[in-house]
Design an enzyme around this catalytic site. Structure first.
Site, short mmCIF file in Angstrom:
data_model
loop_
_atom_site.label_atom_id
_atom_site.label_comp_id
_atom_site.label_asym_id
_atom_site.label_seq_id
_atom_site.Cartn_x
_atom_site.Cartn_y
_atom_site.Cartn_z
N HIS A 1 -8.31 -8.54 1.88
CA HIS A 1 -7.55 -9.21 2.94
C HIS A 1 -8.46 -10.09 3.81
O HIS A 1 -8.08 -11.21 4.18
CB HIS A 1 -6.86 -8.18 3.84
CG HIS A 1 -5.65 -7.56 3.24
ND1 HIS A 1 -4.57 -8.28 2.79
CD2 HIS A 1 -5.34 -6.25 3.01
CE1 HIS A 1 -3.66 -7.47 2.31
NE2 HIS A 1 -4.10 -6.22 2.43
N THR B 1 0.81 -1.22 0.00
CA THR B 1 0.00 0.00 0.00
C THR B 1 0.84 1.28 0.00
O THR B 1 0.59 2.19 -0.78
CB THR B 1 -0.94 0.00 1.22
OG1 THR B 1 -1.79 -1.14 1.14
CG2 THR B 1 -1.78 1.26 1.27
N ASP C 1 -3.16 1.28 -5.85
CA ASP C 1 -1.80 1.21 -5.30
C ASP C 1 -1.14 -0.14 -5.55
O ASP C 1 0.08 -0.27 -5.46
CB ASP C 1 -1.84 1.50 -3.80
CG ASP C 1 -2.80 0.59 -3.05
OD1 ASP C 1 -3.70 -0.01 -3.67
OD2 ASP C 1 -2.66 0.47 -1.82
N HIS D 1 -1.19 -9.41 -0.74
CA HIS D 1 -0.49 -8.99 -1.96
C HIS D 1 0.95 -8.73 -1.57
O HIS D 1 1.39 -9.10 -0.50
CB HIS D 1 -1.15 -7.73 -2.52
CG HIS D 1 -1.41 -6.69 -1.48
ND1 HIS D 1 -0.45 -5.79 -1.06
CD2 HIS D 1 -2.50 -6.43 -0.73
CE1 HIS D 1 -0.95 -5.03 -0.12
NE2 HIS D 1 -2.20 -5.39 0.13
#
EC number: 3.1.3.1
Length: 555
Positions: A304, A89, A345, A489
């Protein structure tokens, strides 16, 4: 949250600011085709949707009917890239409005280590002031000090101090990394509503919004109704720690901020706040161009907590489309000439348990033995070295050797650790900092970058690790699935790197360019739209021509 009608709890409170200012839509002049000679837009609106991967955009594109459908009718780069390797992020947001890769922004990860830091906690959060007394990487004072380059807003303010820059986001790192050092207002969501930098008092409008958001968080919410388009996603996936995900509707108890921020309601709160601040500050109504930055974080929390392919993400995509549509409708009503850029992002990947059900049996969770603490302990015991030997924020990414080692111990430890990681079947590669320091930053299109190219774009010699561990594709770096955290990620693989990049403005003739571009291209592209000079030798991106045909917006 119906912004234009002010019917929801938060929007109703924000409506106390009064009716929208500016020209009524029916009195606005006829829309003219945008050309290179068209005057600059009065308002730039930059939207970052956290974890909005190119895969999600492609999957739901045909279902959009609101704000995302509007953007998809503009200039579309479906193969945008967060080109670097550390697809997290903070690094991702640092690229969007600086024109620079993390190697140059200095934001190499959400967390990195400075073993020379004065405090006991050597882990640093990307957006903190580690010199604050009593702080830690978890209990920190938010700061922009780690960002090494200016943002678009900083450059706009340097040219014209009257230019207004406002940044509102669901996360502090999103608001900060895009807003820059000179934003007039900068804030993010907390359990108590909104907050900003320590010592900075929120404006009356922001305080009003904060109170409304806090009141909304305190109220319980029933589950949402599942649209017919989402029915095929409504399949329960068992978790390792008990329970299931995949069939959620975003019901929550009053006061449950964790569930609030992982729901469409959080994005609605941020958009309502942004709309109210624009209205009260009359952004886009002056002689120059203003910048409104919106960071929408709910998609990331949903990804998430529930994965990317359950009913939860389908509901989130439908809601995001609707919320953005309401937000744009309110801007339309002002008659302001505004231009929107939307991207993400980073991308994201679904949980391995659902992947295995859906035609990818090789998806797996990471071996806990790859964690930095475990690997460091094993090698320290093997070589008789002091502990702790190795610092790292998990089982992959930047790894740091203890400063207490002698040169000989350091060489032995590095060789043993690299060999041990490389021998593990879940590890794709291990690259040392020395190797990356000698590797040039690639100037090629990001879809043909090598592994070294990706890692180099995230490598900063002052902050990066002694070596970097890369996991193989579709190895989720979470050892077990549990409530609130099932997928993530951060990898070098394209499912985490690829994001849509969309531009829209009234009169801008839409087209689609499927060739690979990068998020670092957004700053020079928007700068060209407003006639803002940019030193191209100080950025990694290039201007994207947004005018179809022989005319060129990169003037």
């Amino acid at each position: 949250m119906k912004l234009k009608n002010c019917t929801a709890l938060i929007a109703a409170t924000l409506c106390l600011a009064g009716p929208a200012a500016g020209l009524a839509q029916d009195s606005a002049p006829a829309v003219q085709k945008v050309t290179a000679a068209t005057p600059a837009p009065k308002l730039l609106v930059v939207v970052a949707v956290d974890q909005f991967s190119a895969d999600l955009f492609a999957e739901y594109r045909s279902h959009f009917t609101g704000g995302l459908a509007r953007l998809a009718s503009g200039v579309v780069f479906p193969a945008g890239y967060q080109a670097h390797g550390a697809t997290e992020t903070c690094p991702g947001h640092s690229t969007i409005l600086t024109g620079n890769h993390p190697a140059h922004t200095g934001i190499i990860a959400n967390n990195y280590y400075d073993l020379s830091a004065a405090r006991a906690d050597k882990k640093l959060y990307c957006a903190e002031d580690e010199t604050a007394p009593g702080s830690s990487s978890k209990e920190y004072v938010a700061s922009i000090d780690h960002l090494l380059v200016p943002t678009l807003g900083d450059l706009m303010k340097a040219r014209d101090p009257k230019a207004q820059v406002v940044s509102v986001a669901g996360k502090d790192r999103a608001a900060i990394m895009m807003g820059g050092r000179r934003a007039d207002e900068l804030m993010w969501l907390t359990p108590k509503g909104l907050t900003g930098f320590k010592g900075v008092t929120l404006s009356p409008t922001a305080q009003q919004a904060s109170a409304a958001i806090a009141a909304a968080i305190a109220e319980p919410r029933p589950g949402l109704t599942l649209p017919a388009d989402c029915a095929s996603h409504d399949i329960a996936i068992p978790l390792d720690t008990g329970g299931t995900v995949g069939t959620g509707r975003f019901a929550r108890d009053g006061g449950d901020f964790r569930r609030f921020k992982a729901s469409p309601e959080a994005d609605g709160a941020v958009l309502a706040t942004a709309a109210a601040l624009r209205q009260v500050r009359k952004m886009g109504e002056g002689s120059g161009t203003d910048l409104l930055i919106v960071g929408l974080s709910a998609t990331d929390y949903v990804g998430h907590g529930f994965g990317t392919e359950g009913s939860e993400m389908c509901l989130q995509m439908m809601s995001l489309d609707r919320e953005l549509g309401d937000f744009f409708a309110q801007l339309d009503a002002t008659g302001i000439d505004y231009e929107v850029a939307l991207t993400a992002d980073h991308g994201g990947h679904d949980m391995p348990e659902r992947n295995r059900q859906n035609a990818w049996p090789g998806a797996q969770r990471v071996d806990p033995a790859l964690d930095a603490d475990a690997m460091g302990k094993a090698v320290a015991e093997e070589l008789g070295l002091p502990q702790p030997l190795l610092y790292g924020d998990g089982p992959f990414g930047d790894m740091y050797l203890a400063k207490s080692l002698t040169p000989e111990q350091r060489r032995a430890a590095l060789a043993a650790l690299v060999a041990r990681y490389r021998a593990h079947p879940q590890v794709e590669a291990v690259v040392t900092g020395e190797e990356l320091a000698q590797w040039p930053i690639s100037k090629r299109a990001p879809d043909v970058w090598s592994l070294m190219d990706k890692l180099r774009a995230s490598y900063n010699p002052e902050r990066s690790g002694d070596f970097i561990v890369v996991l193989k594709p579709r190895v989720t770096p979470i050892p077990e699935s549990g409530v609130g955290y099932v997928a993530t990620h951060g990898s070098v693989w394209d499912y985490d790197r690829r994001v849509p990049i969309l531009f829209w403005r009234k009169g801008l003739i839409g087209f689609e360019q499927p060739n690979a571009v990068m998020t670092v291209d957004i700053l020079p592209t928007l700068a060209a739209q407003i006639g803002l000079p940019v030193d191209r030798t100080k950025i990694d991106g290039r201007c994207l021509d947004l005018i179809s045909g022989p005319d060129d917006s990169c003037r």
